[in-house]
Write a protein that holds these residues in place. Structure first.
Motif, short mmCIF file in Angstrom:
data_model
loop_
_atom_site.label_atom_id
_atom_site.label_comp_id
_atom_site.label_asym_id
_atom_site.label_seq_id
_atom_site.Cartn_x
_atom_site.Cartn_y
_atom_site.Cartn_z
N PRO A 1 0.80 -1.23 0.00
CA PRO A 1 0.00 0.00 0.00
C PRO A 1 0.83 1.28 0.00
N GLU A 2 2.06 1.21 0.55
CA GLU A 2 2.87 2.43 0.66
C GLU A 2 3.54 2.80 -0.66
N LEU A 3 3.60 1.86 -1.60
CA LEU A 3 4.29 2.12 -2.87
C LEU A 3 3.28 2.51 -3.94
N THR A 4 3.74 3.28 -4.93
CA THR A 4 2.87 3.57 -6.08
C THR A 4 2.70 2.29 -6.89
N CYS A 5 1.74 2.30 -7.82
CA CYS A 5 1.53 1.12 -8.67
C CYS A 5 2.79 0.83 -9.48
N LEU A 6 3.45 1.89 -9.98
CA LEU A 6 4.68 1.68 -10.74
C LEU A 6 5.75 1.02 -9.87
N GLU A 7 5.90 1.52 -8.64
CA GLU A 7 6.91 0.96 -7.73
C GLU A 7 6.57 -0.49 -7.36
N ALA B 1 7.72 -2.57 -10.22
CA ALA B 1 9.19 -2.55 -10.30
C ALA B 1 9.83 -3.35 -9.16
N LEU B 2 9.08 -3.54 -8.06
CA LEU B 2 9.66 -4.14 -6.85
C LEU B 2 10.34 -5.50 -7.08
N PRO B 3 9.65 -6.47 -7.71
CA PRO B 3 10.34 -7.76 -7.90
C PRO B 3 11.58 -7.66 -8.78
N LEU B 4 11.57 -6.72 -9.73
CA LEU B 4 12.75 -6.52 -10.58
C LEU B 4 13.90 -5.96 -9.75
N ARG B 5 13.57 -5.00 -8.86
CA ARG B 5 14.58 -4.41 -7.98
C ARG B 5 15.15 -5.48 -7.06
N GLN C 1 10.74 -0.96 -17.42
CA GLN C 1 10.03 -2.23 -17.69
C GLN C 1 8.67 -2.25 -17.00
N ALA C 2 8.62 -1.72 -15.78
CA ALA C 2 7.36 -1.69 -15.04
C ALA C 2 6.32 -0.88 -15.82
N ARG C 3 6.76 0.27 -16.36
CA ARG C 3 5.84 1.10 -17.13
C ARG C 3 5.33 0.35 -18.37
N ASP C 4 6.24 -0.37 -19.06
CA ASP C 4 5.84 -1.18 -20.22
C ASP C 4 4.74 -2.17 -19.84
N TRP C 5 4.93 -2.85 -18.70
CA TRP C 5 3.94 -3.84 -18.28
C TRP C 5 2.62 -3.18 -17.91
N LEU C 6 2.67 -2.03 -17.27
CA LEU C 6 1.42 -1.32 -16.95
C LEU C 6 0.70 -0.93 -18.24
N ARG D 1 -5.10 -5.68 -12.24
CA ARG D 1 -4.24 -5.63 -13.43
C ARG D 1 -2.82 -5.23 -13.08
N VAL D 2 -2.68 -4.33 -12.10
CA VAL D 2 -1.34 -3.97 -11.63
C VAL D 2 -0.66 -5.22 -11.04
N ALA D 3 -1.44 -6.01 -10.30
CA ALA D 3 -0.88 -7.22 -9.69
C ALA D 3 -0.45 -8.23 -10.76
N VAL D 4 -1.22 -8.33 -11.85
CA VAL D 4 -0.84 -9.23 -12.95
C VAL D 4 0.46 -8.72 -13.60
N ALA D 5 0.55 -7.39 -13.79
CA ALA D 5 1.77 -6.80 -14.36
C ALA D 5 2.97 -7.12 -13.48
N ARG D 6 2.78 -7.00 -12.16
CA ARG D 6 3.89 -7.26 -11.24
C ARG D 6 4.32 -8.72 -11.29
N ALA D 7 3.35 -9.65 -11.44
CA ALA D 7 3.71 -11.07 -11.49
C ALA D 7 4.46 -11.39 -12.77
N LEU D 8 4.10 -10.72 -13.88
CA LEU D 8 4.71 -11.06 -15.18
C LEU D 8 6.04 -10.36 -15.42
N ALA D 9 6.25 -9.20 -14.80
CA ALA D 9 7.43 -8.37 -15.11
C ALA D 9 8.76 -9.11 -14.99
N PRO D 10 8.99 -9.93 -13.97
CA PRO D 10 10.29 -10.62 -13.90
C PRO D 10 10.40 -11.82 -14.86
N ARG D 11 9.42 -12.01 -15.74
CA ARG D 11 9.40 -13.13 -16.68
C ARG D 11 9.57 -14.48 -15.98
#
Ligand SMILES: Nc1ncnc2c1ncn2[C@@H]1O[C@H](COP(=O)(O)OP(=O)(O)OP(=O)(O)O)[C@@H](O)[C@H]1O
Ligand SMILES: [Mg+2]
Length: 190
Positions: free
Chosen positions: A60-66, A69-73, A85-90, A113-123
């Motif tokens: 909750p404390e992070l923006t949707c973009l963050e 990006a979190l799992p990538l970081r 990359q996070a922006r591309d997935w969004l 949808r943000v959660a789906v983007a976060r799951a897919l971002a690290p491939r």
């Protein structure tokens, strides 16, 4: 698929190594997950597995973009490329407009949808998705399923998905029904 309380989320959490089954063995790439240390299992969840949880999945404390990006970081990607990359997935999930908002400021469907983007971002090799379309109307649900299955095909990832909706289940190559904690493969599923 299966009735509420039958054990679908529990099964998914066992498969992803989040909880340990009371009996039986979960093997990933021939290795029983139970043989791995907690640290190795956590590492595997970061690198090989993506998870879309049924409830309250975004930080909750992070923006949707963050959040995306979190799992990538955590995997060592630097901030700038991780955010790109996070922006591309969004964008792919058609929620780029909420990038700067916090999860509490977006709708249930946008959050999903943000959660789906976060799951897919690290491939990931395997995506575990617990009712990823539960908060979406049927049109957006089909859209997200289309994006999820396209992304999974493009990266040769497997998707293990829980759903109540026959239309969502129709995307699957195999269908398993869970009833009273027992999983059974449906004969003749697509
Ligand atoms: N942390 C827990 N501790 C003890 N029992 C639990 C826990 N989580 C779930 N249960 C119980 O285990 C059973 C299976 O729960 P689970 O969440 O896997 O169901 P589900 O099939 O995902 O249901 P739903 O469709 O409502 O999400 C239920 O009887 C539930 O009450
Ligand atoms: Mg559940």
């Amino acid at each position: 698929m299966g009735p509420s309380g039958s054990g679908k989320s529990t099964l998914l959490h066992c498969l992803a190594g989040i909880i340990r089954p009371d009996s039986g063995t979960v093997r990933y790439a021939t290795h029983p997950l139970s043989d791995l240390s907690d640290a190795r299992r956590s590492a595997l969840r970061r690198t090989d597995f993506g998870f879309v949880f049924q409830f309250g999945q975004l930080v909750p404390e992070l923006t949707c973009l963050e959040n995306v990006a979190l799992p990538l970081r955590l995997n060592g990607t630097r901030r700038k490329p991780a955010e790109r990359q996070a922006r591309d997935w969004l964008e792919r999930l058609e929620v780029a407009d909420v990038a700067a908002k916090r999860p509490g400021e977006v709708s249930g469907g946008q959050g999903q949808r943000v959660a789906v983007a976060r799951a897919l971002a690290p491939r990931p090799r395997v995506v575990f998705a617990d009712e990823p379309t539960g908060a979406l109307d049927s049109l957006n649900g089909e859209r997200v399923m289309g994006l999820l299955s396209d992304a999974a095909r493009a990266t040769s990832a497997a998707v293990v998905l829980v759903t109540h909706e026959a239309r969502v289940a129709a995307y699957a190559d195999r269908e398993v029904v869970v009833r009273d904690g027992v999983a059974r493969e449906m004969a003749g599923a697509a």
